[in-house]
Scaffold this motif. Structure first.
Motif, PDB file in Angstrom:
ATOM      1  N   PHE A   1     -10.674  21.171 -37.767  1.00 35.69           N
ATOM      2  CA  PHE A   1      -9.877  20.027 -37.313  1.00 35.69           C
ATOM      3  C   PHE A   1      -9.279  20.371 -35.954  1.00 35.69           C
ATOM      4  N   ASN A   2      -9.385  19.434 -35.031  1.00 38.36           N
ATOM      5  CA  ASN A   2      -8.739  19.549 -33.736  1.00 38.36           C
ATOM      6  C   ASN A   2      -8.114  18.185 -33.462  1.00 38.36           C
ATOM      7  N   ILE A   3      -6.807  18.133 -33.624  1.00 36.52           N
ATOM      8  CA  ILE A   3      -6.089  16.853 -33.564  1.00 36.52           C
ATOM      9  C   ILE A   3      -5.287  16.779 -32.276  1.00 36.52           C
ATOM     10  N   GLN A   4      -5.349  15.643 -31.626  1.00 33.63           N
ATOM     11  CA  GLN A   4      -4.543  15.407 -30.432  1.00 33.63           C
ATOM     12  C   GLN A   4      -4.031  13.971 -30.436  1.00 33.63           C
ATOM     13  N   TYR A   5      -2.741  13.861 -30.213  1.00 40.43           N
ATOM     14  CA  TYR A   5      -2.126  12.537 -30.066  1.00 40.43           C
ATOM     15  C   TYR A   5      -1.393  12.522 -28.736  1.00 40.43           C
ATOM     16  N   VAL A   6      -1.823  11.632 -27.845  1.00 40.82           N
ATOM     17  CA  VAL A   6      -1.230  11.519 -26.520  1.00 40.82           C
ATOM     18  C   VAL A   6      -0.499  10.187 -26.439  1.00 40.82           C
ATOM     19  N   ARG A   7       0.803  10.267 -26.177  1.00 42.90           N
ATOM     20  CA  ARG A   7       1.610   9.042 -26.074  1.00 42.90           C
ATOM     21  C   ARG A   7       2.120   8.905 -24.643  1.00 42.90           C
ATOM     22  N   ASN A   8       1.763   7.785 -24.008  1.00 40.90           N
ATOM     23  CA  ASN A   8       2.233   7.512 -22.655  1.00 40.90           C
ATOM     24  C   ASN A   8       3.668   6.998 -22.706  1.00 40.90           C
ATOM     25  N   LEU A   9       4.544   7.633 -21.947  1.00 43.76           N
ATOM     26  CA  LEU A   9       5.967   7.291 -21.987  1.00 43.76           C
ATOM     27  C   LEU A   9       6.363   6.260 -20.941  1.00 43.76           C
ATOM     28  N   ASN A  10       5.507   6.077 -19.928  1.00 44.83           N
ATOM     29  CA  ASN A  10       5.901   5.211 -18.816  1.00 44.83           C
ATOM     30  C   ASN A  10       4.732   4.337 -18.386  1.00 44.83           C
ATOM     31  N   SER A  11       4.166   3.601 -19.337  1.00 44.81           N
ATOM     32  CA  SER A  11       3.010   2.747 -19.040  1.00 44.81           C
ATOM     33  C   SER A  11       3.298   1.696 -17.977  1.00 44.81           C
ATOM     34  N   PRO A  12       4.493   1.098 -17.924  1.00 47.16           N
ATOM     35  CA  PRO A  12       4.763   0.105 -16.873  1.00 47.16           C
ATOM     36  C   PRO A  12       4.638   0.662 -15.452  1.00 47.16           C
ATOM     37  N   ASN A  13       4.577   1.995 -15.326  1.00 45.19           N
ATOM     38  CA  ASN A  13       4.476   2.610 -14.002  1.00 45.19           C
ATOM     39  C   ASN A  13       3.036   2.697 -13.512  1.00 45.19           C
ATOM     40  N   TYR A  14       2.108   2.084 -14.251  1.00 43.13           N
ATOM     41  CA  TYR A  14       0.681   2.271 -13.965  1.00 43.13           C
ATOM     42  C   TYR A  14       0.329   1.934 -12.522  1.00 43.13           C
ATOM     43  N   PHE A  15       0.720   0.753 -12.046  1.00 37.05           N
ATOM     44  CA  PHE A  15       0.296   0.332 -10.706  1.00 37.05           C
ATOM     45  C   PHE A  15       1.049   1.061  -9.601  1.00 37.05           C
ATOM     46  N   ASN A  16       2.142   1.771  -9.943  1.00 41.60           N
ATOM     47  CA  ASN A  16       2.778   2.646  -8.958  1.00 41.60           C
ATOM     48  C   ASN A  16       2.001   3.952  -8.802  1.00 41.60           C
ATOM     49  N   VAL A  17       1.455   4.439  -9.915  1.00 36.83           N
ATOM     50  CA  VAL A  17       0.708   5.701  -9.887  1.00 36.83           C
ATOM     51  C   VAL A  17      -0.703   5.474  -9.365  1.00 36.83           C
ATOM     52  N   TYR A  18      -1.360   4.445  -9.881  1.00 31.09           N
ATOM     53  CA  TYR A  18      -2.741   4.158  -9.493  1.00 31.09           C
ATOM     54  C   TYR A  18      -2.734   3.118  -8.378  1.00 31.09           C
TER      55      TYR A  18
END
Length: 849
Positions: free
Chosen positions: A520-537
């Protein structure tokens, strides 16, 4: 015109400096600088590295034909102290004037400063003294050449040298070697006194390294001696040593042939004041005694607890703190079997791998209870490490996310936690770094951070409810790792929380092979600041905003400059376009749709439950080995188990038609990678290194794309160094997005590494490769791999690098130039940006591969 004049002036200046250097400056009168060695073997020049290594004297090293280190040495003042004092001896008043301005003490110390003394020490240390022709060393070189060819079977070798004068202070040496005919091994006989050893030799002689018909080579005899000793000692001959093997080589009456007799006499040993001789015996193990808490340097062990387990005797000075099988599983020396060196080595390796004991001491003694005196008692002394140990590390790092980062990681290790030699490691990490490529509204240098905690529990065995010895024997040193981790990032993209869990099995099928199976190799990734998408990208925002300026009709979506607001304006405009409220031409509609698909993909939380197997094989023997290969492969399957459960339990589906677990849409894909590295050692610290990589991840079932954390990118200090990280590809799209990634990658790199001077190394390199989308939801033809014709989109970068070896790591600077750019127009693909203005400087730690 001004730039051209500056370059011409610079080249003229460099030429004047080089020509002004006099290589003979420090060559004494009547002596000559050695300019070259020439070795002629049977009239033909040889460049064989082994042959040239026999010479005591070699010319000064060169860089592209220029004696850089010699000229640096010639620039140095060999007596800076005398020169400094002479300044005042010739002008006494000068010292008094300086002493009034500074002080007498400071004037004296000035003579030890960098400009008066240190720079000359640096030039002498970095430089290289002239190699003066020495007739004594020349004669020694000639003798060594004779020995070299003699040891390779040329018993009648003839040798002489010539000293050629090229100028008053320059000369060269020419060595002339006439080998004559080599000697060939004829008959091979044995004379072995001990019957037991004679039988053993006959069982193994098919593997002999000296055979009739082979050319005589001294190294073969040395290796054969070690082979015989190793075979005997692994089959019971405890007292046997390589020195017991003696070769008689007879060439009398033979023409270029030699008869060989292998002599192995009886065992001789000292008994008080006399020497005794007896036949070698083959010993068996009569008992295995294990002392679990041995105290070195003391004869009083005070054994108070003991137990017998599977023919092992376990002793302890106090209450036994280990489950018996935890120790006996690591012991390969067993009662009733023959003595064997390799079992001693395996036992030592396994015990060291437990990490709960210091290096073990394994000793043998003759069992006095055996009247035949051919039994041994194996005694294994174990000294436990401390149950608790603390550690910490500080690392300076460079990665594709951070230009520079500083990491502090304290850790706690608890040994033998369940009395089965298990180890638990708890580590905390804190990292602050700088990244100029990410959103940084306050323009701070340390603008990114990451904090985390990890738990690793290691079992020194395969942790399963049924035995696995027949599948993975303990000689493969198996272990089971259970790991849990949590990390949180700030000001890195959308900010993330990352939860990980692993349950993996590790073993070594062979000495230089490693295998790992993650159940088993488990990974859970939770984005904390999704509204910042168009500032980053930002590139996605610019493309969307440009379309919005043309077609947007809702004034609430824009600011005073008619730019879409983040996030209300961008979301509103995209929704109007996709629902038909705002009509766009097909091309612009597809672009908006693609922007939204990428935003959803990169802002969605990822839940991955994967199973994978990885395998690696290398021929590298140690850190100094530069002639090896490394092969690594990995196959990973994610989400299939969850889909089986979902089908069986009728797991609910979301609005996209995909199944969810705990309100999370899990990923489903299969991924495989192949990585091959090969190094060729050309001697003189020159190495050619090549790397090839292929990876592909195919989504299916519950997914139509690969999570960002499992995707591939191209560019950066360990990839194609002519492009920045994430700025190459996919395909010929021209990296129109920020953080470009895809689900298929090809990469090929080659380097020629060489020494410049001292610990400063150089490299010339070429990197080829790209990333593509395949079998996923990306429809852009420029970004997708359609067939073999897409290989024309492989980008090529080339350049040079400087590396400084600090022993514990290498600091690396590589300058990459875009040689072939598939994103450019046909006429501009080759060498369009091949200049320093468009070069990419990569900073790295250690070699790229």
């Amino acid at each position: 015109m001004k730039k051209i004049s500056t370059k011409i002036s610079l080249f003229i200046l460099i030429g004047i400096i080089i020509s002004a250097c006099n290589a003979e400056k420090r060559v004494p009168d009547g002596k000559q600088l050695l300019t070259s060695n020439q070795i002629l073997v049977n009239g033909k020049k040889t460049n064989d590295e082994d042959v040239s290594n026999q010479l005591y004297q070699k010319p000064n090293s060169t860089l592209l034909g220029y004696r850089l280190r010699l000229n640096l040495y010639n620039l140095a003042n060999l007596n800076p102290d005398s020169t400094y004092q002479a300044k005042f001896t010739n002008n006494p008043g000068k010292y008094e004037r300086k002493a009034k301005w500074l002080s007498a003490k400071q004037v004296d110390r000035l003579g030890q400063s960098f400009w008066h003394h240190g720079i000359h020490d640096f030039l002498k240390k970095t430089g290289e003294a002239p190699v003066i022709i020495d007739s004594v060393k020349t004669q020694k070189s000639l003798s060594r050449l004779q020995y070299y060819y003699f040891n390779n079977g040329f018993f009648n070798v003839e040798a002489n040298f010539e000293h050629d004068t090229l100028s008053l202070k320059r000369g060269r040496i020419k060595y002339n070697i006439t080998t004559n005919k080599a000697y060939i091994l004829d008959s091979i006989k044995t004379n072995i006194s001990s019957p037991d050893l004679d039988s053993l030799y006959n069982n193994s002689k098919q593997n002999a390294l000296i055979k009739s018909g082979n050319q005589y080579k001294t190294i073969d005899f040395s290796n054969e001696k070690n082979r015989i000793a190793s075979y005997f000692r692994n089959h019971g001959a405890y007292y046997f040593q390589p020195t017991a093997v003696v070769f008689d080589i007879d060439t009398i009456g033979k023409k270029n042939k030699a008869d060989v007799t292998i002599n192995i006499s009886d065992y001789s040993y000292q008994d008080k004041d006399s020497t005794k001789t007896e036949s070698f015996k083959l010993y068996k193990i009569s008992s295995v005694d294990i002392y679990t808490d041995y105290l070195p340097n003391t004869s009083k062990q005070n054994i108070t607890d003991s137990i017998s387990h599977q023919n092992f005797n376990i002793y302890s000075r106090g209450k036994l703190r280990y489950k018996p099988h935890a120790i006996t599983d690591a012991i390969f020396i067993t009662k009733g079997t023959s003595f064997a060196d390799y079992k001693t080595v395996l036992t030592s390796r396994y015990l060291n791998n437990l990490k709960v004991f210091n290096a073990p001491s394994i000793q043998y003694e003759v069992d006095k209870k055996d009247t035949l005196h051919n039994s041994l008692i194996a005694k294994i002394y174990l000294t436990p490490r401390k149950k608790y140990s603390f550690g910490s590390s500080v690392d300076i790092m460079h990665s594709n996310i951070q230009d520079i980062g500083i990491s502090f990681s304290p850790s706690l290790t608890i040994r033998n936690i369940f009395n089965g030699a298990e180890t638990l490691e708890v580590s905390v990490r804190a990292n602050i770094g700088s990244s100029r490529d990410l959103a940084n509204p306050n323009n701070q240098f340390f603008n990114v951070s990451e904090y985390g905690v990890d738990f690793k529990l290691n079992f020194p065995r395969i942790f399963l409810p049924f035995p696995t010895e027949k599948i993975i024997p303990k000689s493969m040193i198996p272990s089971t790792l259970i790991g849990l981790g949590y990390a949180t990032q700030r000001n890195i993209g959308l900010d993330k929380e990352n939860f990980t869990g692993t349950f993996s099995y590790n073993w070594n099928p062979k000495r230089n092979n490693t295998a790992r199976f993650d159940l088993f190799n488990i990974q859970y990734v939770r984005n904390l600041n999704s509204p910042n998408y168009f500032n980053v990208y930002g590139s996605s925002y610019d493309a969307l905003n440009e379309i919005g300026k043309t077609y947007n009709t809702n004034p609430d979506y824009v600011d005073n400059n008619n730019n879409l607001k983040i996030e209300s304006g961008t979301n509103g405009f995209i929704n109007d376009v996709l629902t038909g409220v705002t009509n766009l031409p097909t091309n612009d509609f597809n672009e908006v749709k693609g922007i939204e698909e990428r935003r959803v993909r990169l802002t969605e939380n990822d839940f991955i439950l994967a199973t994978n197997f990885s395998f690696s094989k290398t021929t590298k023997t140690d850190l100094a080995d530069n002639n090896f290969y490394l092969f690594k492969t990995k196959i990973e399957s994610a989400g299939s188990l969850l889909s089986l459960i979902g089908n069986a339990t009728n797991l609910k589906r979301n609005q996209n038609g995909n199944r969810e677990l705990f309100n999370l849409e899990y990923s489903e894909y299969i991924k495989t990678e192949f990585d091959y590295i090969k190094h060729w050692d050309l001697n003189h610290e020159r190495v050619i290194a090549v790397r090839s990589f292929f990876g592909i991840a195919i989504p299916f079932g519950n997914s139509d794309y690969i999570p960002f954390s499992r995707s591939y990118f191209s560019g950066g200090s360990n990839d194609n160094r002519a492009w920045q990280p994430y700025s190459l590809g996919p395909g010929s799209s021209g990296a129109t997005n920020d953080f470009n990634e895809a689900n298929m990658k090809i990469a090929i790199s080659a380097e020629y590494r060489f020494k410049i001077l001292g610990d400063l190394k150089g490299a010339l390199f070429a990197d080829a490769g790209n990333i593509w989308n395949v079998f996923d939801n990306v429809t852009d033809e420029k970004s997708t791999f359609k067939n073999f014709s897409s290989l024309k989109d492989i980008a090529l970068g080339s350049g040079f690098g400087l590396r400084y070896d600090l022993n514990f790591f290498v600091v690396r600077f590589d300058f990459g130039f875009k040689t072939y750019n598939p994103a450019e127009e046909t006429a501009k693909k080759w060498f369009r940006d091949y200049n320093f203005a468009h070069s990419v400087l990569n900073f790295g730690i250690n070699y790229p591969f």
